[in-house]
Motif scaffolding. Structure first.
Motif, short mmCIF file in Angstrom:
data_model
loop_
_atom_site.label_atom_id
_atom_site.label_comp_id
_atom_site.label_asym_id
_atom_site.label_seq_id
_atom_site.Cartn_x
_atom_site.Cartn_y
_atom_site.Cartn_z
N THR A 72 -10.64 -6.67 13.04
CA THR A 72 -10.32 -5.25 12.95
C THR A 72 -11.15 -4.15 12.07
OG1 THR A 72 -8.50 -5.74 11.53
CG2 THR A 72 -7.98 -5.37 14.01
N ALA A 73 -11.58 -5.06 11.13
CA ALA A 73 -12.48 -4.03 10.13
C ALA A 73 -13.63 -3.74 10.54
CB ALA A 73 -12.59 -4.79 8.83
N LEU A 74 -14.24 -4.48 11.49
CA LEU A 74 -15.60 -4.29 12.09
C LEU A 74 -16.69 -4.10 11.19
CD1 LEU A 74 -14.52 -2.31 15.46
CD2 LEU A 74 -15.01 -4.75 15.40
N GLY A 75 -16.74 -4.77 10.03
CA GLY A 75 -17.84 -4.62 9.12
C GLY A 75 -17.54 -3.78 8.01
N ALA A 76 -16.32 -3.13 8.10
CA ALA A 76 -15.84 -2.01 7.00
C ALA A 76 -15.78 -2.83 5.54
CB ALA A 76 -14.58 -1.34 7.24
N THR A 77 -15.59 -4.06 5.64
CA THR A 77 -15.37 -4.51 4.15
C THR A 77 -16.81 -4.82 3.77
OG1 THR A 77 -15.60 -6.85 5.43
CG2 THR A 77 -13.37 -6.16 5.00
N GLU A 78 -17.87 -4.35 4.34
CA GLU A 78 -19.11 -4.46 3.68
C GLU A 78 -19.48 -3.13 3.01
OE1 GLU A 78 -20.95 -7.36 3.33
OE2 GLU A 78 -19.00 -8.11 4.33
N THR A 79 -18.72 -1.84 3.60
CA THR A 79 -18.83 -0.47 3.18
C THR A 79 -17.95 -0.03 2.08
OG1 THR A 79 -17.77 0.18 4.91
CG2 THR A 79 -20.22 -0.02 5.30
N VAL A 80 -16.74 -0.16 2.44
CA VAL A 80 -15.79 0.25 1.39
C VAL A 80 -15.52 -0.61 0.27
CG1 VAL A 80 -13.19 0.84 1.29
CG2 VAL A 80 -14.36 1.23 3.56
N SER A 81 -15.70 -0.15 -0.88
CA SER A 81 -15.57 -0.71 -2.07
C SER A 81 -14.23 -1.29 -2.32
CB SER A 81 -15.94 0.22 -3.51
OG SER A 81 -15.65 -0.47 -4.71
N TRP A 82 -13.95 -2.36 -2.82
CA TRP A 82 -12.60 -3.12 -2.93
C TRP A 82 -12.45 -4.12 -3.89
CZ3 TRP A 82 -11.62 -8.30 -2.84
CH2 TRP A 82 -12.71 -9.18 -1.87
N SER A 83 -11.32 -4.27 -4.61
CA SER A 83 -11.10 -5.46 -5.43
C SER A 83 -9.63 -5.76 -5.50
CB SER A 83 -11.47 -5.03 -6.82
OG SER A 83 -10.69 -3.79 -7.23
N TYR A 84 -9.48 -7.17 -5.88
CA TYR A 84 -8.23 -7.65 -5.77
C TYR A 84 -7.43 -7.71 -7.35
CZ TYR A 84 -4.61 -11.12 -5.57
OH TYR A 84 -3.40 -11.96 -5.76
N ALA A 85 -6.25 -7.60 -7.14
CA ALA A 85 -5.30 -7.70 -8.31
C ALA A 85 -4.34 -8.46 -8.15
CB ALA A 85 -5.12 -6.32 -8.93
N GLU A 86 -3.53 -9.22 -8.84
CA GLU A 86 -2.42 -10.14 -8.62
C GLU A 86 -1.27 -9.35 -8.84
OE1 GLU A 86 -0.10 -14.00 -10.45
OE2 GLU A 86 -2.36 -13.85 -10.70
N ASP A 87 -1.21 -8.14 -9.60
CA ASP A 87 -0.05 -7.35 -9.82
C ASP A 87 -0.42 -5.73 -9.46
OD1 ASP A 87 2.29 -6.27 -10.81
OD2 ASP A 87 2.36 -7.55 -12.42
N THR A 88 0.18 -5.35 -8.67
CA THR A 88 0.07 -3.88 -8.32
C THR A 88 0.37 -3.11 -9.38
OG1 THR A 88 0.95 -4.66 -6.09
CG2 THR A 88 1.01 -2.08 -6.46
N LEU A 89 1.31 -3.35 -10.37
CA LEU A 89 1.72 -2.34 -11.52
C LEU A 89 0.43 -2.38 -12.58
CD1 LEU A 89 5.11 -3.98 -12.25
CD2 LEU A 89 4.64 -1.80 -11.07
N ASP A 90 -0.24 -3.51 -12.55
CA ASP A 90 -1.31 -3.60 -13.34
C ASP A 90 -2.35 -2.68 -12.82
OD1 ASP A 90 -0.40 -5.48 -14.99
OD2 ASP A 90 -1.65 -7.15 -13.95
N VAL A 91 -2.56 -2.17 -11.73
CA VAL A 91 -3.55 -1.48 -11.00
C VAL A 91 -3.25 -0.05 -11.32
CG1 VAL A 91 -4.57 -0.78 -8.98
CG2 VAL A 91 -4.26 -2.95 -9.15
N ILE A 92 -1.96 0.34 -10.97
CA ILE A 92 -1.22 1.37 -11.24
C ILE A 92 -1.32 2.13 -12.57
CG2 ILE A 92 0.93 2.85 -11.19
CD1 ILE A 92 1.52 1.32 -8.46
N PHE A 93 -0.98 0.96 -13.84
CA PHE A 93 -1.34 1.22 -14.94
C PHE A 93 -2.60 1.79 -15.50
CE2 PHE A 93 2.72 -1.39 -16.06
CZ PHE A 93 3.42 -0.20 -16.65
N LYS A 94 -3.52 0.98 -14.68
CA LYS A 94 -4.98 1.29 -14.97
C LYS A 94 -5.49 2.77 -14.47
CE LYS A 94 -9.53 -0.39 -13.45
NZ LYS A 94 -9.79 0.70 -12.49
N LEU A 95 -4.88 2.82 -13.35
CA LEU A 95 -5.14 4.03 -12.50
C LEU A 95 -4.62 5.60 -13.31
CD1 LEU A 95 -5.20 3.12 -8.92
CD2 LEU A 95 -7.17 3.35 -10.24
N LYS A 96 -3.48 5.33 -13.76
CA LYS A 96 -2.74 6.41 -14.41
C LYS A 96 -3.27 6.61 -15.65
CE LYS A 96 1.60 7.12 -14.00
NZ LYS A 96 2.98 7.26 -13.72
N GLU A 97 -4.13 5.66 -16.56
CA GLU A 97 -4.75 5.88 -17.73
C GLU A 97 -5.82 6.56 -17.45
OE1 GLU A 97 -5.30 1.99 -19.44
OE2 GLU A 97 -3.33 2.00 -20.13
N GLU A 98 -6.27 6.45 -16.29
CA GLU A 98 -7.76 7.16 -15.80
C GLU A 98 -7.58 8.84 -15.33
OE1 GLU A 98 -9.72 4.75 -13.02
OE2 GLU A 98 -9.67 2.94 -14.45
#
Length: 181
Positions: A72-98
């Protein structure tokens, strides 16, 4: 007036390197425990269409490369930047700090209906989409700056996550790109 469909060669598609260098829409997508690989791929494809800055894949959300995401991505995984995090809360804390404003896309008390949500110039937004059955985790909702709700008038009050993502990204993109405010 002619209504000839455009050929793929006429669509002015960006190459992978052109996409990577292009100015991004200041939106970050967070996928909180998405189980369907097809939904994940659809989110990548929609994110590519609107030059979304990044996708965070959290918890049980699968990561590329995977054939069902690619389908379904049709190659978009090659264009859009992405990363994995085990805990969603860690990502939110990081983004809010920014200084990034984080909003859950959910049905909740005191939510802001999508059509009433106002974007602010020079702000970057992160939007959290939740599991197909359970939605965004309550502890994640609690940490967000707010909740945006898609108005629904029918009997189900439930949209597929890939549809929700398309609706919300288009709405925010259009407010950020075409607004005269």
């Amino acid at each position: 007036m002619e209504k000839r469909k455009l050929k793929n060669s006429e669509l002015d598609r960006k190459s992978i390197s052109e996409f990577k260098e292009a100015k991004k829409t200041p939106i970050i997508v967070i996928l909180d425990n998405i189980r369907s690989l097809n939904n994940i791929g659809s989110v990548f494809r929609t994110s590519d269409a609107f030059l979304i800055e990044k996708i965070y894949l959290c918890g049980i959300t699968a990561q590329p490369p995977h054939k069902d995401i690619h389908k379904t991505a049709l190659g978009a995984t090659e264009t859009v930047s992405w990363s994995y995090a085990e805990d969603t809360l860690d990502v939110i804390f990081k983004l809010k700090e920014e200084g990034i404003k984080v909003y859950a896309i959910e049905q909740a008390e005191n939510s802001t209906m999508l059509h009433n949500f106002k974007t602010e110039l020079n702000n970057k937004y992160a939007i959290v989409f939740g599991n197909e059955v359970k939605g965004v985790q309550q502890k994640v909702v609690n940490l967000c700056d707010g909740v945006i709700e898609i108005p629904q008038l029918g009997s189900k009050h439930s949209l597929n996550i890939s549809v929700s993502t398309g609706i919300v990204i288009w709405d925010l993109f259009s407010k950020m790109t075409f607004s005269t405010n």
